[in-house]
Scaffold this active site. Structure first.
Site, mmCIF file in Angstrom:
data_model
loop_
_atom_site.group_PDB
_atom_site.id
_atom_site.type_symbol
_atom_site.label_atom_id
_atom_site.label_comp_id
_atom_site.label_asym_id
_atom_site.label_seq_id
_atom_site.Cartn_x
_atom_site.Cartn_y
_atom_site.Cartn_z
ATOM 1 N N CYS A 45 -9.168 -36.911 16.693
ATOM 2 C CA CYS A 45 -9.628 -35.620 16.903
ATOM 3 C C CYS A 45 -9.655 -34.678 15.816
ATOM 4 C CB CYS A 45 -8.872 -35.140 18.222
ATOM 5 S SG CYS A 45 -8.980 -33.358 18.332
ATOM 6 N N ASP A 58 40.890 -51.975 41.078
ATOM 7 C CA ASP A 58 40.741 -50.638 40.728
ATOM 8 C C ASP A 58 41.632 -49.600 41.403
ATOM 9 O OD1 ASP A 58 38.680 -51.387 39.189
ATOM 10 O OD2 ASP A 58 37.078 -50.749 40.555
ATOM 11 N N ASP A 104 23.986 -56.344 20.271
ATOM 12 C CA ASP A 104 22.914 -55.356 20.064
ATOM 13 C C ASP A 104 23.314 -54.028 20.559
ATOM 14 O OD1 ASP A 104 20.243 -54.271 19.149
ATOM 15 O OD2 ASP A 104 19.395 -55.084 21.060
ATOM 16 N N LYS A 108 25.095 -62.170 17.936
ATOM 17 C CA LYS A 108 24.631 -60.740 17.288
ATOM 18 C C LYS A 108 24.481 -59.868 18.454
ATOM 19 C CE LYS A 108 21.344 -59.003 14.086
ATOM 20 N NZ LYS A 108 21.688 -57.745 14.573
ATOM 21 N N LYS A 149 28.120 -67.345 9.801
ATOM 22 C CA LYS A 149 29.024 -66.920 8.950
ATOM 23 C C LYS A 149 29.801 -67.937 8.439
ATOM 24 C CE LYS A 149 30.144 -62.687 11.129
ATOM 25 N NZ LYS A 149 31.030 -61.599 11.878
ATOM 26 N N ARG A 192 27.816 -46.304 11.625
ATOM 27 C CA ARG A 192 27.388 -46.780 10.145
ATOM 28 C C ARG A 192 26.452 -45.748 9.464
ATOM 29 N NH1 ARG A 192 22.805 -49.664 8.536
ATOM 30 N NH2 ARG A 192 23.281 -51.094 6.895
ATOM 31 N N TYR A 249 45.230 -49.707 39.844
ATOM 32 C CA TYR A 249 44.926 -49.238 38.769
ATOM 33 C C TYR A 249 45.028 -47.358 38.817
ATOM 34 C CZ TYR A 249 43.394 -48.204 33.959
ATOM 35 O OH TYR A 249 43.247 -47.652 32.654
ATOM 36 N N ASP A 250 44.352 -47.097 39.751
ATOM 37 C CA ASP A 250 44.349 -45.649 40.072
ATOM 38 C C ASP A 250 45.431 -45.133 40.355
ATOM 39 O OD1 ASP A 250 41.478 -45.632 39.153
ATOM 40 O OD2 ASP A 250 40.634 -45.371 41.137
ATOM 41 N N CYS A 276 -12.292 -35.936 22.405
ATOM 42 C CA CYS A 276 -10.908 -35.732 22.750
ATOM 43 C C CYS A 276 -10.559 -35.713 23.919
ATOM 44 C CB CYS A 276 -10.267 -34.396 21.843
ATOM 45 S SG CYS A 276 -8.528 -34.320 21.928
ATOM 46 N N TYR A 281 34.258 -57.453 14.985
ATOM 47 C CA TYR A 281 33.781 -58.607 14.510
ATOM 48 C C TYR A 281 33.916 -58.651 12.928
ATOM 49 C CZ TYR A 281 29.646 -56.008 14.325
ATOM 50 O OH TYR A 281 28.551 -55.093 14.093
ATOM 51 N N GLU A 319 28.454 -66.933 15.836
ATOM 52 C CA GLU A 319 28.999 -65.638 16.888
ATOM 53 C C GLU A 319 27.478 -65.080 17.342
ATOM 54 O OE1 GLU A 319 30.892 -62.881 14.481
ATOM 55 O OE2 GLU A 319 32.754 -63.690 14.201
ATOM 56 N N SER A 329 24.336 -54.340 6.166
ATOM 57 C CA SER A 329 23.722 -55.149 7.115
ATOM 58 C C SER A 329 23.501 -56.447 6.959
ATOM 59 C CB SER A 329 22.247 -54.218 7.116
ATOM 60 O OG SER A 329 21.278 -54.683 8.531
ATOM 61 N N LEU A 330 22.932 -57.396 7.826
ATOM 62 C CA LEU A 330 22.716 -58.631 7.378
ATOM 63 C C LEU A 330 21.419 -59.051 7.266
ATOM 64 C CD1 LEU A 330 24.561 -59.860 10.577
ATOM 65 C CD2 LEU A 330 25.457 -59.971 8.218
ATOM 66 N N LYS A 334 17.496 -64.189 14.543
ATOM 67 C CA LYS A 334 16.827 -63.308 15.646
ATOM 68 C C LYS A 334 16.150 -64.445 16.481
ATOM 69 C CE LYS A 334 16.048 -59.280 15.227
ATOM 70 N NZ LYS A 334 16.628 -58.152 15.892
ATOM 71 N N GLU A 366 31.019 -53.486 17.047
ATOM 72 C CA GLU A 366 29.700 -52.964 17.666
ATOM 73 C C GLU A 366 30.098 -52.477 18.890
ATOM 74 O OE1 GLU A 366 27.173 -54.020 15.712
ATOM 75 O OE2 GLU A 366 25.229 -53.542 16.833
ATOM 76 N N CYS A 415 -6.325 -28.154 18.372
ATOM 77 C CA CYS A 415 -6.171 -29.131 19.490
ATOM 78 C C CYS A 415 -4.764 -29.081 20.048
ATOM 79 C CB CYS A 415 -6.687 -30.634 19.347
ATOM 80 S SG CYS A 415 -6.276 -31.987 20.412
ATOM 81 N N CYS A 447 -8.706 -31.892 24.155
ATOM 82 C CA CYS A 447 -9.248 -30.682 24.192
ATOM 83 C C CYS A 447 -10.798 -30.662 24.014
ATOM 84 C CB CYS A 447 -9.010 -30.083 22.728
ATOM 85 S SG CYS A 447 -9.556 -30.975 21.204
HETATM 86 S S1 IVH Z 1 28.922 -58.891 10.548
HETATM 87 C C1 IVH Z 1 27.866 -56.708 6.546
HETATM 88 N N1 IVH Z 1 28.862 -59.940 13.012
HETATM 89 O O1 IVH Z 1 24.155 -56.616 13.405
HETATM 90 C C2 IVH Z 1 27.726 -56.765 7.780
HETATM 91 N N2 IVH Z 1 27.485 -58.058 12.412
HETATM 92 O O2 IVH Z 1 21.793 -56.520 11.819
HETATM 93 C C3 IVH Z 1 28.445 -57.813 8.656
HETATM 94 N N3 IVH Z 1 26.120 -57.041 14.480
HETATM 95 O O3 IVH Z 1 25.043 -54.110 10.943
HETATM 96 C C4 IVH Z 1 28.520 -57.654 9.970
HETATM 97 N N4 IVH Z 1 27.033 -58.638 15.827
HETATM 98 O O4 IVH Z 1 26.073 -54.197 13.096
HETATM 99 C C5 IVH Z 1 28.390 -59.048 12.365
HETATM 100 N N5 IVH Z 1 28.913 -60.836 15.264
HETATM 101 C C6 IVH Z 1 28.480 -59.844 14.379
HETATM 102 C C7 IVH Z 1 27.340 -58.884 14.885
HETATM 103 C C8 IVH Z 1 26.968 -57.877 13.702
HETATM 104 C C9 IVH Z 1 26.084 -57.441 15.601
HETATM 105 C C10 IVH Z 1 25.527 -55.872 13.680
HETATM 106 C C11 IVH Z 1 26.097 -55.430 12.701
HETATM 107 C C12 IVH Z 1 24.840 -55.247 11.518
HETATM 108 C C13 IVH Z 1 23.847 -55.720 12.264
HETATM 109 C C14 IVH Z 1 22.832 -56.198 11.270
#
Ligand code: IVH
Length: 708
Positions: A429, A40, A122, A120, A293, A141, A43-44, A411, A229, A118, A89-90, A317, A177, A434, A414
């Site tokens: 209540c 660090d 969060d 997922k 995928k 999104r 780098y600084d 309640c 991703y 891959e 979404s997925l 999940k 993400e 209230c 109140c």
């Molecule tokens: S592929 C068409 N890959 O999970 C969407 N999504 O629950 C293709 N997410 O909206 C997304 N890790 O925001 C993809 N390795 C990954 C991911 C990923 C997290 C998120 C993404 C998506 C949400 C769905």
């Protein structure tokens, strides 16, 4: 202090450029390769030398210099960005059986494919756009179609390259993400608590909250990072395989997931998912599952999409993590509609990255059903990995000292009467005055989908009610805001003036007078009337003052009493119609309306384009695909004006597949198998009754329909 050495202009420029490149090289080694070669401090030193030279030779400052990540002043609100194609979404699965169904579907549809597993991540999904290899836009999104432009904020994330190497396409969109690192999250919460602020519940909330900041300087101090991703709308078409595309992302300087696995069979996928689960705590980010995928991108069109997401990917999940703790007591909160909610007060315990001390227990029935007793040892889980909930008491650890919970007979706020209506699980209540209910009503009134009064959150609502400043939400329209700025809104004994937030609130309240009917209808907080119902009801009424005597609502109720064929399907739910009429019949509803009219507020509906109920395509599902000679949006408008419904993928309800140039036979065959007629543009124009001569050929590149 050391004297800066004089330098020739060309030396200064060369040194500045070298420092920029060198700092970016170290950012890349750190964020992309996870192999930093300097500490660090060094780098600084580089960073400070660059800052110093840029100050002395401003003419050589690069707009994308690493020192320019924080650029621009705080903004008032985020601009909206339309995603093309939408950010999907997925579909989620929770068991291996469900993945077997997915595997069966894929094997039935395509041959010779490979899976890729891959993590997922969060966090918060993000789309990055580069033009001339420079970052020009970052967008959240949002609802998938339209998101917030958060470019200023995302620029501050050091892992996001501001420029791309020559090997990258000139114009590029990539998706991924943004997340907050685990360590960074813990440190941030400590900082917030030290400053007397509210800590975030988990890294994802902290990340989302940071990206919503209007001042990029604040965001720059937040420990955010990114993983890419997925392909965006431009620049990613040339890769036959997803894994190759990810490798290219990495070579262009984007951080990608540090772990992924190619799998031939679904059994290999199961093993990979288990391996990933064992590693889940070793990443810098939180993961809530795996994403499976298909690697070969040529299959994506054939596999298509559902309303949730593409059929070439599935989320898996993981079961939520559990923690054991003690239920120390149960307190009771009073909500907006008077509902009493028991809350578990727990011995603080760490669960999936955050410390949990409270959990909702929903209602008395639920507590009885789970046989949860005060003093019990309990299993705590995170529902959806976010909301903590008690899974079960650990009966074998009981000592006999545990107590059965009883809902209070008055309640707790109140002291008023509480009732439990027949057929309801909730105890309420029923005192309309209230203060607890008023606090929550006020908070709801100010919430985003209601009147969007940003300066008025839950805590401020509590203070305004507690200090007697607001006795009804409409009081906001008659407050002395200068006096309000002096109000002490501090917590836990600390004093803090409401200050300039008072003026922000005044401006927002002023602007709220002009908000459309649907927002006001939602803001009142009538039971059964959520955002969608409010929209449906608003669409049938010209103005707010039409509601109490609404023929439409009465009609809905009468229609509901009818039997058999006489009963029609109406766009409004009967419970909602009853609740709205009941509200305006009551003393409070009548007084509310009168006061609004006295204040000169009578919200009107937004004029949305009416759905065509006649036309050559009434009710016909239409899918556009291939290269078309006019923009897809133009065709979509024409189809909708003719009563048709534009769909993103062929389903059994699709009447026409409008195929432009370069559409593969597989696609049209699949459509035909579902009973969909495949037509060309000329035929579509004929159906629309428009000129049947083909539209002039597009000037340069044909417009690629991105759906299907
Ligand atoms: S592929 C068409 N890959 O999970 C969407 N999504 O629950 C293709 N997410 O909206 C997304 N890790 O925001 C993809 N390795 C990954 C991911 C990923 C997290 C998120 C993404 C998506 C949400 C769905």
């Amino acid at each position: 202090m050391t004297m800066a050495k004089p330098m020739s202009d060309s030396d200064a420029k060369a040194r500045i450029d070298w420092l920029c490149r060198e700092i970016y090289r170290h950012d890349r080694l750190y964020y992309v390769e996870a192999k930093p070669v300097i500490g660090d401090r060094d780098y600084d030193l580089l960073y400070n030398e660059l800052l110093d030279l840029e100050k002395r030779y401003p003419q050589f400052l690069n707009p994308d210099s690493p020192t320019r990540r924080v650029s621009g002043a705080p903004i008032g609100a985020f601009e909206q960005v339309r995603h093309d194609p939408p950010m999907q979404s997925l579909d989620k699965t929770h068991s291996k059986d469900e993945l077997l169904d997915f595997d069966e579907f894929v094997r039935k549809t395509v041959e010779g494919f490979t899976y890729l597993v891959e993590p997922k991540i969060d966090g918060v999904s993000m789309s990055l756009r580069y033009e001339n290899r420079r970052l020009v836009r970052a967008a959240t999104r949002g609802n998938g179609i339209v998101g917030d432009d958060v470019t200023q904020n995302v620029r501050t994330i050091k892992a996001v390259p501001l420029t791309l190497p020559e090997s990258a396409p000139e114009t590029l969109e990539v998706r991924g993400e943004v997340y907050m690192t685990r360590d960074g999250f813990a440190a941030l919460n400590e900082r917030l608590e030290d400053a007397g602020g509210e800590p975030f519940a988990n890294p994802r909330n902290a990340c989302a909250g940071s990206l919503k900041q209007l001042d990029p300087k604040v965001v720059a101090r937040r420990p955010l990072d990114i993983v890419l991703y997925n392909a965006g709308g431009v620049g990613c078409d040339s890769f036959p395989r997803h894994s190759e595309m990810i490798a290219a992302f990495r070579s262009w300087g984007f951080p990608v997931a540090p772990w992924s696995k190619l799998c031939k069979t679904i059994e290999d996928v199961f093993a990979a998912i288990d391996e990933l689960e064992r590693m889940r705590h070793s990443f810098r980010f939180e993961i809530d599952g795996a994403v499976v995928k298909i690697d070969e991108r040529r299959f994506y069109d054939v596999l298509g999409a559902t309303a949730h997401g593409p059929r070439w990917a599935r989320a898996y999940k993981y079961a939520p993590e559990r923690a054991e703790t003690t239920l120390e007591s149960i307190t009771v909160q009073v909500g907006r509609t008077g509902i009493l909610t028991p809350v578990a007060e727990l011995k603080p315990v760490e669960l999936a990255g955050s410390v949990i001390a409270r959990a909702t227990l929903h209602n008395a029935d639920q507590i009885a059903r789970q046989d949860i007793r005060i003093g019990d040892r309990v299993w705590l889980v995170k529902a959806g990995d976010v909301i903590p909930a008690i899974e079960s008491p650990i009966a074998e650890k009981r000592t006999g000292a545990e107590k059965v919970f009883e809902m209070p007979s008055a309640c707790p706020v109140c002291g008023g009467e509480v009732v439990r209506l027949e057929g309801e699980v909730a105890t309420r209540c029923i005192n309309p005055a209230c203060p607890a209910q008023l606090c929550r009503r006020l908070e709801h009134f100010a919430s985003r989908n209601a009147l969007d009064l940003k300066a008025l959150g839950g805590k401020i609502a509590d203070v305004l009610v507690e200090k007697g400043v607001v006795k009804d939400p409409l009081d906001l329209f008659e407050l002395d805001y200068a006096a309000l700025s002096m109000l002490d809104v501090g917590e836990n004994g600390a004093s803090r003036k409401f200050g300039k937030n008072a003026m922000n609130l005044r401006d927002a309240v002023d602007a709220a007078k002009k908000l459309p009917l649907e927002r006001w209808l939602f803001a009142i907080g009538i039971p059964q009337v959520g955002v969608t119902v409010a929209k449906d009801i608003a669409a049938e009424h010209a103005k707010f003052s039409d509601l109490p005597d609404s023929a439409v609502l009465k009609n809905v109720i009468e229609n509901d009493a009818k039997k058999g064929r006489e009963r029609k399907i109406l766009p409004i739910k009967v419970e909602a119609a009853k609740a709205v009429l009941a509200f305006f019949c009551g003393d409070y509803g009548q007084a509310f309306l009168k006061r609004m009219l006295d204040l000169g507020i009578d919200p009107v509906r937004t004029e949305s384009a009416p759905k065509a109920t006649e036309g050559p395509l009434v009710g016909a599902g239409c899918v556009l695909t291939g290269s078309l000679s006019r923009p897809r949006t133009e065709y979509a408008k024409m189809i909708e004006a003719a009563g048709g419904i534009v769909q993103s993928a062929v389903t059994s309800r699709t009447r026409y597949l409008i195929a432009g140039a370069n559409v593969g036979a597989t696609k049209t065959e699949k459509a035909r198998a579902l009973g969909t007629e495949v037509i060309d543009e000329a035929k579509l124009l004929e159906l629309l009754g428009a000129s049947s001569t083909p539209a002039p050929a597009a000037p340069s590149a044909p417009v690629q329909a991105t759906f299907f």
